[in-house]
Design an enzyme around this catalytic site. Structure first.
Site, PDB file in Angstrom:
ATOM      1  N   SER A  82      -4.621 -10.103  -2.451  1.00  0.00           N
ATOM      2  CA  SER A  82      -4.997 -11.218  -3.338  1.00  0.00           C
ATOM      3  C   SER A  82      -3.762 -12.033  -3.713  1.00  0.00           C
ATOM      4  O   SER A  82      -3.872 -13.105  -4.293  1.00  0.00           O
ATOM      5  CB  SER A  82      -5.645 -10.657  -4.608  1.00  0.00           C
ATOM      6  OG  SER A  82      -4.721  -9.780  -5.269  1.00  0.00           O
ATOM      7  N   ASP A 133      -0.581   4.272   1.039  1.00  0.00           N
ATOM      8  CA  ASP A 133      -1.468   5.251   1.710  1.00  0.00           C
ATOM      9  C   ASP A 133      -0.917   5.787   3.031  1.00  0.00           C
ATOM     10  O   ASP A 133      -1.538   6.622   3.674  1.00  0.00           O
ATOM     11  CB  ASP A 133      -2.861   4.625   1.939  1.00  0.00           C
ATOM     12  CG  ASP A 133      -2.801   3.288   2.724  1.00  0.00           C
ATOM     13  OD1 ASP A 133      -3.664   2.430   2.482  1.00  0.00           O
ATOM     14  OD2 ASP A 133      -1.866   3.125   3.550  1.00  0.00           O
ATOM     15  N   HIS A 158       5.797  -0.810  -2.787  1.00  0.00           N
ATOM     16  CA  HIS A 158       5.333  -0.103  -4.000  1.00  0.00           C
ATOM     17  C   HIS A 158       5.407   1.404  -3.835  1.00  0.00           C
ATOM     18  O   HIS A 158       4.676   2.142  -4.475  1.00  0.00           O
ATOM     19  CB  HIS A 158       3.905  -0.538  -4.351  1.00  0.00           C
ATOM     20  CG  HIS A 158       3.821  -1.965  -4.805  1.00  0.00           C
ATOM     21  ND1 HIS A 158       2.637  -2.676  -4.809  1.00  0.00           N
ATOM     22  CD2 HIS A 158       4.769  -2.824  -5.263  1.00  0.00           C
ATOM     23  CE1 HIS A 158       2.870  -3.906  -5.266  1.00  0.00           C
ATOM     24  NE2 HIS A 158       4.168  -4.020  -5.538  1.00  0.00           N
ATOM     25  N   GLU A 209     -11.945 -13.490   1.792  1.00  0.00           N
ATOM     26  CA  GLU A 209     -12.221 -14.708   1.017  1.00  0.00           C
ATOM     27  C   GLU A 209     -10.919 -15.454   0.772  1.00  0.00           C
ATOM     28  O   GLU A 209      -9.827 -14.928   1.007  1.00  0.00           O
ATOM     29  CB  GLU A 209     -12.863 -14.327  -0.329  1.00  0.00           C
ATOM     30  CG  GLU A 209     -12.003 -13.361  -1.135  1.00  0.00           C
ATOM     31  CD  GLU A 209     -12.797 -12.626  -2.220  1.00  0.00           C
ATOM     32  OE1 GLU A 209     -14.023 -12.711  -2.242  1.00  0.00           O
ATOM     33  OE2 GLU A 209     -12.141 -11.963  -3.035  1.00  0.00           O
ATOM     34  N   ASN A 248       0.832  -1.206   0.000  1.00  0.00           N
ATOM     35  CA  ASN A 248       0.000   0.000   0.000  1.00  0.00           C
ATOM     36  C   ASN A 248       0.867   1.257   0.000  1.00  0.00           C
ATOM     37  O   ASN A 248       2.004   1.230   0.460  1.00  0.00           O
ATOM     38  CB  ASN A 248      -0.935   0.016   1.221  1.00  0.00           C
ATOM     39  CG  ASN A 248      -1.855  -1.202   1.244  1.00  0.00           C
ATOM     40  OD1 ASN A 248      -2.073  -1.844   0.209  1.00  0.00           O
ATOM     41  ND2 ASN A 248      -2.363  -1.536   2.414  1.00  0.00           N
TER      42      ASN A 248
END
Ligand code: APR
Length: 248
Positions: free
Chosen positions: A188, A104, A119, A214, A102
């Site tokens: 993911s 942020d 990143h 999930e 992230n």
């Protein structure tokens, strides 16, 4: 689920070196959309057109349309209980580092001190021509933000097609190949080379604890403990279970 939470807490307490790997899912409850869930960023902006270094160099004004939208959303976002829970584990001496995809800055704002930004970070901008650097706040009301040399600035985030910062890559690989426990939260795990890290940890016998809404490509293959659910809830439960065991 309580038994799994308890098992995860015992792993963390018994581990000599624990790291956390995070993705966009950890910031969704702070109001920042992830990329690949339904309604995520890549549902609205084609990454081929907006997220590669080639797209940026070809048409920076267009890419800044997406970046400005994200800048506004990130500006209004605050750390959530998952971010603060990881910072608390670090303060308790039970978490060495957060390795995040992230950009942020929410892990740092939550109080995490050792954050490896795989990143990059959206809070600073660089001129690709004269290499001048700016805090994003200096150019917040400018669209597109320009350098004093006149060229359009680039945020210090890693676009597809750009190299991962070498120090971040080296430190992450070193930590993944020496850790005893690895928390992987809200990713993911489809983007490399970040998604190699959990496999590296598994190869050295680390216990993989995954928190996600999930199942992912990791869950049935390398995950040892899958805590399905929201990051805020599962991280808070793990931290509470660690404290209860410490107090026991
Ligand atoms: N709690 C836990 N998990 C969540 C939550 C939540 N509240 N919300 C979403 N998730 C999960 C999703 O189920 C998904 O598995 O977080 C994951 C987010 O996956 P992606 O959107 O693919 O984000 P990420 O894995 O961080 O993407 C990696 O891809 O586009 C590039 O550079 C970008 O860093 C990004 C990289």
């Amino acid at each position: 689920m309580d038994a799994l939470i308890d098992k995860a807490a015992r792993i963390i307490l018994g581990s000599k070196l624990t790291i956390a790997l995070t993705g966009a899912g950890i910031s969704v409850e702070s109001g920042i959309p992830d990329f690949r869930s339904k309604g995520g960023l890549w549902d609205r902006f084609d990454p081929e057109e907006y997220a590669t270094i080639y797209a940026f160099k070809d048409n920076p004004e267009k890419v800044w349309r997406m970046l400005k939208e994200m800048e506004q959303i990130v500006d209004n976002a605050r750390p959530n209980a998952a971010h603060t829970g990881l910072a608390e584990l670090e303060q308790m001496g039970l978490l060495k580092s957060v390795l995040t995809q992230n950009v942020d800055n929410l892990h740092q704002e939550a109080g995490s001190r050792d954050v490896i930004e795989y990143h990059g970070n959206s809070r600073s901008l660089t001129c690709l021509w004269c290499n001048r650097k700016y805090d994003y706040k200096e150019k917040k009301d400018k669209y597109p933000p320009r350098c004093e040399c006149g060229k359009i600035l680039k945020p210090d985030v890693i676009f597809f097609g750009e190299a991962i910062p070498s120090l971040a890559m080296a430190r992450s690989s070193q930590l993944a190949s020496t850790c005893q426990a690895l928390l992987i939260i809200g990713t993911s795990a489809v983007v490399s080379p970040f998604n190699i890290l959990p496999r590296q940890a598994k190869q050295v016998g680390a216990t993989i604890i995954e928190i996600n809404l999930e199942k992912t490509v990791l869950t049935d293959g390398i995950t040892d403990i899958f805590l399905q659910g929201k990051a805020t809830e599962r991280v808070s439960q793990v931290v509470s279970a660690v404290k209860a065991l410490q107090g026991a």
